[in-house]
Design an enzyme around this catalytic site. Structure first.
Site, mmCIF file in Angstrom:
data_model
loop_
_atom_site.group_PDB
_atom_site.id
_atom_site.type_symbol
_atom_site.label_atom_id
_atom_site.label_comp_id
_atom_site.label_asym_id
_atom_site.label_seq_id
_atom_site.Cartn_x
_atom_site.Cartn_y
_atom_site.Cartn_z
ATOM 1 N N SER A 70 4.084 -3.143 3.896
ATOM 2 C CA SER A 70 3.717 -3.232 2.479
ATOM 3 C C SER A 70 4.680 -2.489 1.559
ATOM 4 C CB SER A 70 2.312 -2.685 2.273
ATOM 5 O OG SER A 70 2.230 -1.356 2.742
ATOM 6 N N ASP A 103 -2.682 3.369 -5.193
ATOM 7 C CA ASP A 103 -3.994 3.081 -4.626
ATOM 8 C C ASP A 103 -4.378 4.012 -3.475
ATOM 9 O OD1 ASP A 103 -2.303 2.289 -2.628
ATOM 10 O OD2 ASP A 103 -2.720 0.150 -2.797
ATOM 11 N N HIS A 127 -0.001 3.175 -1.457
ATOM 12 C CA HIS A 127 1.224 2.605 -2.031
ATOM 13 C C HIS A 127 1.587 3.263 -3.352
ATOM 14 C CE1 HIS A 127 -0.940 -0.445 0.432
ATOM 15 N NE2 HIS A 127 0.230 -0.443 1.039
#
Ligand SMILES: *[C@@H]1O[C@H](CO)[C@@H](O)[C@H](O)[C@H]1NC(C)=O
Length: 436
Positions: free
Chosen positions: A106, A394, A397
């Site tokens: 990610s 979050d 990230h």
């Protein structure tokens, strides 16, 4: 969506192994798929049925997109010499552009997981830069986006994104949640590598047939190969005693080594390898219950987790040293992402960051604004003001702002071994070619 992500996950769960079970316990109470997605470096471990179907669909449509070869098979084989010559001339006339192939999770996913899993990501994702969700797990850009911008080339398209993709400047194989360890996740590094080889073969095959392809032989040879992977592998074992963690790091690093060697065998010569970040400073980790604060360092981060990350990076750096001796025709740059990201926390005031350990988008307010049961992107989240400088978007990230700061440091070359800048490997395209 929730049923697709949460249902029928038994098979995958088993495949992912015992190591991750503890992690799932932490996440077990999570109801909404998106919450799971946001809370890890990975997509929900579920969606065995729906996810598999989606993957196949997405990859076959994408595979056809770059060259279009599959659908036009009949015409292709009757292509005359003239057509071949024309294509060769066109390729020669085309200035060698910037080409980047990225592998990762990610931290460098530019919309891959959303496309593959069919996840509808809602605002406020993307709010700070793109002004709409793009499948990036951030309010804006990931580090790779800034790297592309610095090279005056457009953001890399995810390999399996069927609409709007443009692979003329390379491909992003990164999928949120991926591990370097094979089999732990659906799009682990070995699979991403196979996808690259598939893409490369299709391109060269198309050119051989006299057709156009997004990247030609020269493009593959002169391309930059970037990797940003290992976070999920390390995260998955952090619950273990420290000596057990140390024992499990070498096989992870060996996978990255194997991938670099395989790329090299396939003609890659320029490598830009990111280590892992300061995992012990992530709000998601800090919000886990603990007996007392004795395990925290002077900046409030979890010492054991950061030590594990540093050890992983040391091993990866050593591996890059070894590979440099072995691959004398290549440039292999290791970037110490721990140093880059830890500095952001330790020296946060210098960067205008007020609360380095608190999320911008989460639940529960200070100190971490992170609730494992209700992550960012569920309704009534505690959301920071637009423009406020937060490191964490979050809990896992980074924000667009923080990724920009990280990228600037990465691009400076100061955290690189050897100490070279990215522009020492790749000449940026002329600004007029830019299509940001
Ligand atoms: C904080 O900044 C100072 C001065 O630039 C630097 O020497 C130090 O290494 C930084 N701290 C960390 C943890 O990166």
């Amino acid at each position: 969506m929730a049923s697709a992500m949460n249902g029928g996950g038994g098979g995958v769960l088993k495949k992912m192994g015992l190591l991750r079970v503890q992690y799932y316990c932490v996440m077990g109470a999570v109801a909404a798929a998106v919450v799971v997605l946001t809370a890890r470096y990975m997509p929900a471990p579920t969606g065995a049925g729906g996810g598999a179907g989606g993957t196949v669909r997405a990859s076959s449509s994408t595979a056809a997109a770059p060259g279009g070869g599959d659908e036009r098979g009949e015409n292709v084989w009757s292509a005359g010499e003239e057509r071949r010559k024309k294509a060769a001339a066109a390729a020669a006339a085309k200035a060698p552009g910037v080409v980047v192939f990225n592998f990762g999770d990610s931290n460098s996913d530019t919309g891959g997981v959303a496309a593959v899993m069919g996840i509808h990501i809602a605002p406020p994702e993307g709010r700070a830069y793109f002004h709409h969700p793009t499948g990036r797990l951030s309010d804006g850009r990931v580090i790779l986006d800034f790297i592309c911008e610095s090279l005056n080339t457009h953001h890399l398209s995810p390999y399996m994104k069927p609409l709007g993709s443009d692979y003329s400047n390379g491909v992003n194989f990164a999928i949120a949640g991926s591990t370097a360890t094979p089999g732990d996740t659906r799009f682990s590094l070995d699979v991403q590598l196979d996808q690259f080889l598939f893409f490369k073969e299709r391109c060269l095959e198309s050119i051989e047939r006299g057709e156009d392809a997004p990247v030609d032989k020269k493009g593959f040879e002169s391309a930059l190969y970037t990797m940003d992977i290992g976070h999920n592998d390390v995260t998955g074992i952090l619950y273990l005693p420290y000596d057990k963690i140390l024992a499990k790091l070498p096989p992870m690093v060996a996978e990255i080594k194997k991938a670099i060697e395989s790329l090299h065998k396939n003609g890659a010569r320029k490598f830009w390898i990111h280590g892992t970040g300061a995992l012990g400073c992530l709000p998601q980790k800090l919000a886990m219950p603990r007996d007392d604060d004795s395990g925290l360092d002077e900046h409030g981060c979890i010492t054991k987790f950061n030590d594990a990350a540093k050890k992983f990076n040391a091993l990866l750096s050593e591996t890059c040293d070894d590979l440099r001796l072995q691959m004398t025709d290549s440039t292999i740059v290791f970037v110490d992402m721990f140093a880059v990201k830890y500095d952001l926390v330790a020296n946060h005031t210098k960067y205008g960051i007020e609360k380095p350990l608190m999320t911008c988008c989460g639940h529960g307010g200070p100190p971490y604004n992170y609730d494992p049961k209700r992550s960012c992107m569920t309704s009534d989240m505690d959301l920071c003001e637009l423009g406020a400088k937060f490191i964490s978007w979050d809990g896992v990230h980074f924000t667009d702002a923080a990724n920009g700061m990280v990228a600037a440091k990465v691009l400076s070359g100061e955290f690189s071994i050897p100490r070279i800048k990215l522009t020492g490997l790749v000449t940026p395209a002329k600004p007029k070619d830019s299509r940001l």
